[in-house]
Enzyme design. Structure first.
Site, PDB file in Angstrom:
ATOM      1  CB  VAL A  11      -0.962   0.022   1.216  1.00  0.00           C
ATOM      2  CG1 VAL A  11      -1.810   1.287   1.215  1.00  0.00           C
ATOM      3  CG2 VAL A  11      -1.859  -1.220   1.221  1.00  0.00           C
ATOM      4  CB  ILE A 134     -15.697   0.324  -1.206  1.00  0.00           C
ATOM      5  CG1 ILE A 134     -15.392  -0.859  -2.122  1.00  0.00           C
ATOM      6  CG2 ILE A 134     -17.165   0.701  -1.276  1.00  0.00           C
ATOM      7  CD1 ILE A 134     -16.135  -2.133  -1.745  1.00  0.00           C
ATOM      8  CE  LYS A 203     -10.611  -5.639   5.580  1.00  0.00           C
ATOM      9  NZ  LYS A 203     -10.306  -6.533   4.454  1.00  0.00           N
TER      10      LYS A 203
HETATM   11  P1  NDP Z   1       3.277  -4.771   3.611  1.00  0.00           P
HETATM   12  O1  NDP Z   1       3.694  -5.938   4.442  1.00  0.00           O
HETATM   13  O2  NDP Z   1       3.340  -4.900   2.141  1.00  0.00           O
HETATM   14  O3  NDP Z   1       4.117  -3.476   4.036  1.00  0.00           O
HETATM   15  C1  NDP Z   1       4.402  -3.186   5.351  1.00  0.00           C
HETATM   16  C2  NDP Z   1       5.380  -2.030   5.401  1.00  0.00           C
HETATM   17  O4  NDP Z   1       5.639  -1.706   6.764  1.00  0.00           O
HETATM   18  C3  NDP Z   1       6.738  -2.329   4.769  1.00  0.00           C
HETATM   19  O5  NDP Z   1       7.205  -1.217   4.069  1.00  0.00           O
HETATM   20  C4  NDP Z   1       7.636  -2.595   5.990  1.00  0.00           C
HETATM   21  O6  NDP Z   1       9.001  -2.209   5.780  1.00  0.00           O
HETATM   22  C5  NDP Z   1       7.034  -1.669   7.003  1.00  0.00           C
HETATM   23  N1  NDP Z   1       7.295  -2.097   8.367  1.00  0.00           N
HETATM   24  C6  NDP Z   1       7.013  -3.286   8.932  1.00  0.00           C
HETATM   25  N2  NDP Z   1       7.403  -3.296  10.229  1.00  0.00           N
HETATM   26  C7  NDP Z   1       7.949  -2.090  10.466  1.00  0.00           C
HETATM   27  C8  NDP Z   1       8.561  -1.481  11.599  1.00  0.00           C
HETATM   28  N3  NDP Z   1       8.651  -2.135  12.738  1.00  0.00           N
HETATM   29  N4  NDP Z   1       9.031  -0.199  11.479  1.00  0.00           N
HETATM   30  C9  NDP Z   1       8.911   0.466  10.328  1.00  0.00           C
HETATM   31  N5  NDP Z   1       8.343  -0.063   9.208  1.00  0.00           N
HETATM   32  C10 NDP Z   1       7.891  -1.306   9.290  1.00  0.00           C
HETATM   33  O7  NDP Z   1       1.776  -4.415   4.104  1.00  0.00           O
HETATM   34  P2  NDP Z   1       0.593  -3.791   3.216  1.00  0.00           P
HETATM   35  O8  NDP Z   1       1.062  -2.620   2.496  1.00  0.00           O
HETATM   36  O9  NDP Z   1      -0.096  -4.879   2.465  1.00  0.00           O
HETATM   37  O10 NDP Z   1      -0.442  -3.379   4.372  1.00  0.00           O
HETATM   38  C11 NDP Z   1      -0.235  -2.242   5.156  1.00  0.00           C
HETATM   39  C12 NDP Z   1      -1.474  -1.942   5.977  1.00  0.00           C
HETATM   40  O11 NDP Z   1      -2.574  -1.737   5.113  1.00  0.00           O
HETATM   41  C13 NDP Z   1      -1.905  -3.082   6.917  1.00  0.00           C
HETATM   42  O12 NDP Z   1      -2.503  -2.535   8.071  1.00  0.00           O
HETATM   43  C14 NDP Z   1      -2.960  -3.814   6.102  1.00  0.00           C
HETATM   44  O13 NDP Z   1      -3.862  -4.539   6.901  1.00  0.00           O
HETATM   45  C15 NDP Z   1      -3.629  -2.642   5.438  1.00  0.00           C
HETATM   46  N6  NDP Z   1      -4.355  -2.941   4.207  1.00  0.00           N
HETATM   47  C16 NDP Z   1      -3.747  -3.634   3.213  1.00  0.00           C
HETATM   48  C17 NDP Z   1      -4.425  -3.892   2.040  1.00  0.00           C
HETATM   49  C18 NDP Z   1      -3.811  -4.669   0.944  1.00  0.00           C
HETATM   50  O14 NDP Z   1      -4.522  -4.961  -0.026  1.00  0.00           O
HETATM   51  N7  NDP Z   1      -2.521  -5.014   0.993  1.00  0.00           N
HETATM   52  C19 NDP Z   1      -5.800  -3.426   1.851  1.00  0.00           C
HETATM   53  C20 NDP Z   1      -6.336  -2.671   2.972  1.00  0.00           C
HETATM   54  C21 NDP Z   1      -5.632  -2.455   4.103  1.00  0.00           C
HETATM   55  P3  NDP Z   1       9.923  -2.907   4.662  1.00  0.00           P
HETATM   56  O15 NDP Z   1       9.412  -2.382   3.359  1.00  0.00           O
HETATM   57  O16 NDP Z   1      11.264  -2.440   4.966  1.00  0.00           O
HETATM   58  O17 NDP Z   1       9.700  -4.377   4.824  1.00  0.00           O
HETATM   59  N1  HSE Z   2      -6.027  -8.930   3.128  1.00  0.00           N
HETATM   60  C1  HSE Z   2      -7.112  -8.036   2.959  1.00  0.00           C
HETATM   61  C2  HSE Z   2      -8.121  -8.657   2.015  1.00  0.00           C
HETATM   62  C3  HSE Z   2      -6.631  -6.738   2.396  1.00  0.00           C
HETATM   63  O1  HSE Z   2      -7.814  -9.673   1.386  1.00  0.00           O
HETATM   64  O2  HSE Z   2      -9.233  -8.156   1.918  1.00  0.00           O
HETATM   65  C4  HSE Z   2      -7.693  -5.689   2.368  1.00  0.00           C
HETATM   66  O3  HSE Z   2      -8.025  -5.269   3.641  1.00  0.00           O
END
Ligand code: NDP
Ligand code: HSE
Length: 437
Positions: A11, A134, A203
């Site tokens: 994200v 959404i 959710k």
């Molecule tokens: P990712 O695992 O792809 O990314 C997580 C990021 O957080 C990475 O950049 C990671 O760093 C960083 N990170 C992890 N631990 C630490 C720490 N201790 N200190 C600093 N940075 C840290 O997750 P997503 O992008 O998929 O998801 C992010 C959020 O969005 C979550 O809450 C998820 O539930 C929510 N979300 C995700 C969706 C999706 O479709 N993926 C949809 C809706 C919500 P590094 O890059 O160095 O590993």
């Molecule tokens: N892992 C979640 C899903 C990401 O599959 O819907 C969106 O919140």
């Protein structure tokens, strides 16, 4: 507006890309340019492709970044409970505005975040936390604030919808479909959260809190995942003109004394193919909101994935930035109703039960007697030779029973007693049914 971005994964990297590509439009909409003050990540050395951002902005010191005086807005797309909770409470207490996609944290301890926002006077926005792109939370917390919401029914997890849709459409195996969902960026870092229903339950808690003006946490939500849904269940649903979806259902009700309550549950359910949620495939999400005056409303779109989720994050960034420039904040948490949450046993549901039974006189009567003892009314019964073929196996029969609505505890007790009968060789599947059948 100076923005601290916490996380730059699926994200976060899309947030960076959109901030870069739409910089001029965003500045015009907000009334001031948006600049990234820093990006906190876990691994500085990680290859981030050709991300359009100054590499010196990356840091592993998230807290140090949040505390900087030149940071106005903190965007958290890291996930998990800690350290995210500590960071966001710190930011909010310091008066910064926070945008987060972290449904796990909001469902676990949303109260800590709302309280910190009230203390610091900043905004707390979390549109991306439920149903990705959404626009759903803003309508619930603003547009529908003049109405009374009675029920919210939805498909709110993209990964499980992708898996169930693939199992239904192509006969793909569970593991194969999960692998593809992970590659596409839909699944959480640990897919257990998706397939065991934790993500959807979080959710559901957020939706119920907003819909019913009541603090509902993850622990209040009855949760079942899809790991026990078999290819046979999918085939059985198909044979009945149905499909299986992981549903989140939050509804108003009343307890025995007539006091108003809410029930919140997440579980797989059979729904008829004519049901509007049945055609929601792939990683799409859809949420049905039933409101007293507005009637039924349906919200549909991409519920997961980097760019769709970043769209919701940026919408929030624009809103909180405008508020800061205007020196105002949005309405705070609305939890005045404080309704009690009913246990799952009291929820009114219907069951579809497939039994493998002995094929001899009196079996149907014995099975029907179990339902009667638990005060569960049978809606339909279908019997065929075991194994499905015309001749079958001879001594056994397949019995498929669909019930009328009954308390979940009575239905569960019925199934327990059926399992103990010697004429019941096995209970092949038990699924809840939603919508007419
Ligand atoms: P990712 O695992 O792809 O990314 C997580 C990021 O957080 C990475 O950049 C990671 O760093 C960083 N990170 C992890 N631990 C630490 C720490 N201790 N200190 C600093 N940075 C840290 O997750 P997503 O992008 O998929 O998801 C992010 C959020 O969005 C979550 O809450 C998820 O539930 C929510 N979300 C995700 C969706 C999706 O479709 N993926 C949809 C809706 C919500 P590094 O890059 O160095 O590993
Ligand atoms: N892992 C979640 C899903 C990401 O599959 O819907 C969106 O919140």
């Amino acid at each position: 507006m100076r923005l601290a971005l916490l996380g730059c994964g699926t994200v976060g990297s899309e947030v960076v890309r959109l901030l870069h590509e739409q910089a001029a439009d965003l500045a015009a909409r907000i009334g001031a340019p948006l600049e990234i003050a820093g990006i906190a990540v876990r691994r500085l050395g990680r290859d981030r492709g050709d991300l359009p951002v100054d590499p010196t902005l990356f840091t592993t010191d998230a807290l140090g970044l949040i505390k900087r005086d030149d940071v106005d807005v903190v965007v958290e797309v890291v996930g998990g409970i800690e350290p995210a909770r500590g960071w966001l409470v710190e930011a909010l207490r310091a008066g910064k505005s926070v945008v987060t996609a972290n449904k796990a944290l909001l469902a676990e301890d949303g109260a800590a975040l709302h309280d910190a926002a009230a203390e610091g006077g900043g905004d707390l926005y979390y549109e991306a936390s439920v149903a990705g792109a959404i626009p759903l939370l803003r309508p619930l917390r603003e547009s529908l604030h003049g109405d009374r919401i009675n029920r919210v029914t939805g498909i709110v997890n993209g990964t499980t919808n992708f898996i169930l849709s693939a199992m239904d459409a192509t006969g793909a195996g569970f593991a194969e479909a999960l692998e593809e969902a992970t590659e596409l960026g839909y699944a959480e870092a640990d897919p257990t959260a998706d397939v065991e229903g934790f993500d959807a339950a979080a959710k559901a808690a957020i939706l119920a809190s907003l819909a019913f003006h009541t603090r509902v946490g993850a622990a209040d939500v009855h949760r079942e995942g899809i790991t026990e849904v078999t290819a046979a269940d999918v085939a059985s649903a198909k044979a009945m003109g149905c499909t299986i979806k992981l549903l989140c259902i939050a509804a108003r009700g009343a307890d025995a004394a007539g006091r108003e309550t809410v029930s919140v549950r997440v579980h797989p359910a059979m729904i008829p193919l004519g049901h509007p949620l049945a055609s929601v495939g792939d990683a799409f999400n859809a949420v049905f909101v039933e409101a007293e005056a507005a009637g039924p409303l349906m919200f549909y779109g991409r519920g997961a994935g980097g760019a769709p989720t970043a769209s919701a994050v940026l919408g929030d960034v624009v809103a909180v930035s405008r508020n800061r420039l205007a020196g105002v904040r949005s309405a705070s948490e609305s939890a005045y109703a404080d309704l009690p949450v009913r246990p799952m046993g009291e929820a009114l549901t219907r069951y579809h039960i497939s039994l493998d039974v002995a094929d001899r006189p009196g079996v149907l009567e014995a099975v029907a007697g179990v339902f009667a003892r638990h005060d569960v009314s049978i809606a339909t019964v279908r019997q065929g030779p075991a194994g499905g073929g015309a001749a079958g196996r001879g001594e056994d029969a397949d019995l498929v029973i669909v019930t009328h609505v009954a308390p979940d505890a009575a239905l569960a007790a019925t199934v327990r007693e059926l399992r103990g009968l010697d004429i019941v060789r096995s209970v092949a599947s038990v699924l809840r049914v939603e919508g007419g059948l």
